[in-house]
Scaffold this motif. Structure first.
Motif, PDB file in Angstrom:
ATOM      1  N   CYS A  11      -3.449 -55.130  90.241  1.00 13.09           N
ATOM      2  CA  CYS A  11      -2.632 -55.266  91.388  1.00 13.09           C
ATOM      3  C   CYS A  11      -3.300 -56.315  92.607  1.00 13.09           C
ATOM      4  O   CYS A  11      -4.224 -55.966  92.665  1.00 13.09           O
ATOM      5  CB  CYS A  11      -2.060 -53.842  92.169  1.00 13.09           C
ATOM      6  N   ASN A  21       6.569 -51.585  82.798  1.00 13.28           N
ATOM      7  CA  ASN A  21       7.974 -50.803  82.670  1.00 13.28           C
ATOM      8  C   ASN A  21       8.843 -51.733  82.037  1.00 13.28           C
ATOM      9  O   ASN A  21       9.572 -52.838  82.460  1.00 13.28           O
ATOM     10  CB  ASN A  21       8.509 -50.615  84.183  1.00 13.28           C
ATOM     11  N   GLU A  26       8.956 -55.352  84.539  1.00 11.42           N
ATOM     12  CA  GLU A  26       8.274 -55.249  85.742  1.00 11.42           C
ATOM     13  C   GLU A  26       6.684 -54.791  85.551  1.00 11.42           C
ATOM     14  O   GLU A  26       6.715 -53.866  84.538  1.00 11.42           O
ATOM     15  CB  GLU A  26       8.638 -54.974  87.003  1.00 11.42           C
ATOM     16  N   THR A  28       4.305 -52.163  87.471  1.00 15.15           N
ATOM     17  CA  THR A  28       4.399 -51.182  88.453  1.00 15.15           C
ATOM     18  C   THR A  28       2.974 -50.918  89.175  1.00 15.15           C
ATOM     19  O   THR A  28       2.173 -50.532  88.470  1.00 15.15           O
ATOM     20  CB  THR A  28       5.381 -50.255  88.441  1.00 15.15           C
ATOM     21  N   CYS A  29       2.870 -50.750  90.592  1.00 14.13           N
ATOM     22  CA  CYS A  29       1.547 -50.091  91.188  1.00 14.13           C
ATOM     23  C   CYS A  29       2.006 -48.966  91.923  1.00 14.13           C
ATOM     24  O   CYS A  29       2.755 -49.340  93.075  1.00 14.13           O
ATOM     25  CB  CYS A  29       0.732 -51.247  91.924  1.00 14.13           C
ATOM     26  N   PHE A  30       1.608 -47.919  91.522  1.00 19.92           N
ATOM     27  CA  PHE A  30       2.005 -46.713  92.029  1.00 19.92           C
ATOM     28  C   PHE A  30       1.249 -46.371  93.394  1.00 19.92           C
ATOM     29  O   PHE A  30       1.697 -45.931  94.307  1.00 19.92           O
ATOM     30  CB  PHE A  30       2.015 -45.478  91.191  1.00 19.92           C
ATOM     31  N   ALA A  35       6.658 -53.046  92.725  1.00 19.75           N
ATOM     32  CA  ALA A  35       6.956 -53.492  91.293  1.00 19.75           C
ATOM     33  C   ALA A  35       6.744 -54.910  91.258  1.00 19.75           C
ATOM     34  O   ALA A  35       7.574 -55.679  92.161  1.00 19.75           O
ATOM     35  CB  ALA A  35       8.325 -52.819  90.668  1.00 19.75           C
ATOM     36  N   LEU A  53       9.126 -49.733  95.506  1.00 15.46           N
ATOM     37  CA  LEU A  53       9.698 -48.603  94.638  1.00 15.46           C
ATOM     38  C   LEU A  53      10.518 -47.651  95.486  1.00 15.46           C
ATOM     39  O   LEU A  53      10.380 -47.174  96.520  1.00 15.46           O
ATOM     40  CB  LEU A  53       8.622 -47.770  93.964  1.00 15.46           C
ATOM     41  N   GLU A  57      11.336 -43.144  91.994  1.00 11.21           N
ATOM     42  CA  GLU A  57      10.554 -44.015  91.312  1.00 11.21           C
ATOM     43  C   GLU A  57       9.041 -43.214  91.404  1.00 11.21           C
ATOM     44  O   GLU A  57       8.184 -43.161  90.574  1.00 11.21           O
ATOM     45  CB  GLU A  57      10.482 -45.413  91.448  1.00 11.21           C
ATOM     46  N   ARG A  58       8.897 -43.369  92.760  1.00 10.35           N
ATOM     47  CA  ARG A  58       7.439 -42.981  93.167  1.00 10.35           C
ATOM     48  C   ARG A  58       7.077 -41.375  92.705  1.00 10.35           C
ATOM     49  O   ARG A  58       5.780 -41.214  92.331  1.00 10.35           O
ATOM     50  CB  ARG A  58       7.265 -42.901  94.733  1.00 10.35           C
ATOM     51  N   LYS A  61       7.223 -41.246  88.636  1.00 16.25           N
ATOM     52  CA  LYS A  61       6.308 -42.299  87.948  1.00 16.25           C
ATOM     53  C   LYS A  61       6.369 -42.775  86.577  1.00 16.25           C
ATOM     54  O   LYS A  61       5.840 -42.181  85.460  1.00 16.25           O
ATOM     55  CB  LYS A  61       4.699 -41.805  87.922  1.00 16.25           C
TER      56      LYS A  61
END
Length: 62
Positions: A11, A21, A26, A28-30, A35, A53, A57-58, A61
């Motif tokens: 990230c 994903n 895309e 994704t960085c949680f 995203a 997100l 979505e959070r 995950k």
């Protein structure tokens, strides 16, 4: 996108792990709830191009 390439990417904001994903094309960085899009097979690693997100979505995950 090649999984080995994804493993090497981080990230740009927090330097944390990114998850691919494929359904949404895309990365994704949680940690940052962001995203990053993949356009024409090239990840766009700019915070200004990332989307935030959703709460769902959070929590899940994808």
């Amino acid at each position: 996108m090649d999984k080995k390439l994804v493993a090497m990417l981080a990230c740009p904001v927090c330097k944390g792990e990114l998850k691919l994903n494929q359904a949404r094309t895309e990365l994704t960085c949680f940690q940052d709830a962001m995203a990053f899009p993949i356009r024409d097979g090239i990840p766009v690693m700019l915070a200004t191009e990332a989307r935030t997100l959703t709460t769902d979505e959070r929590l899940h995950k994808n």
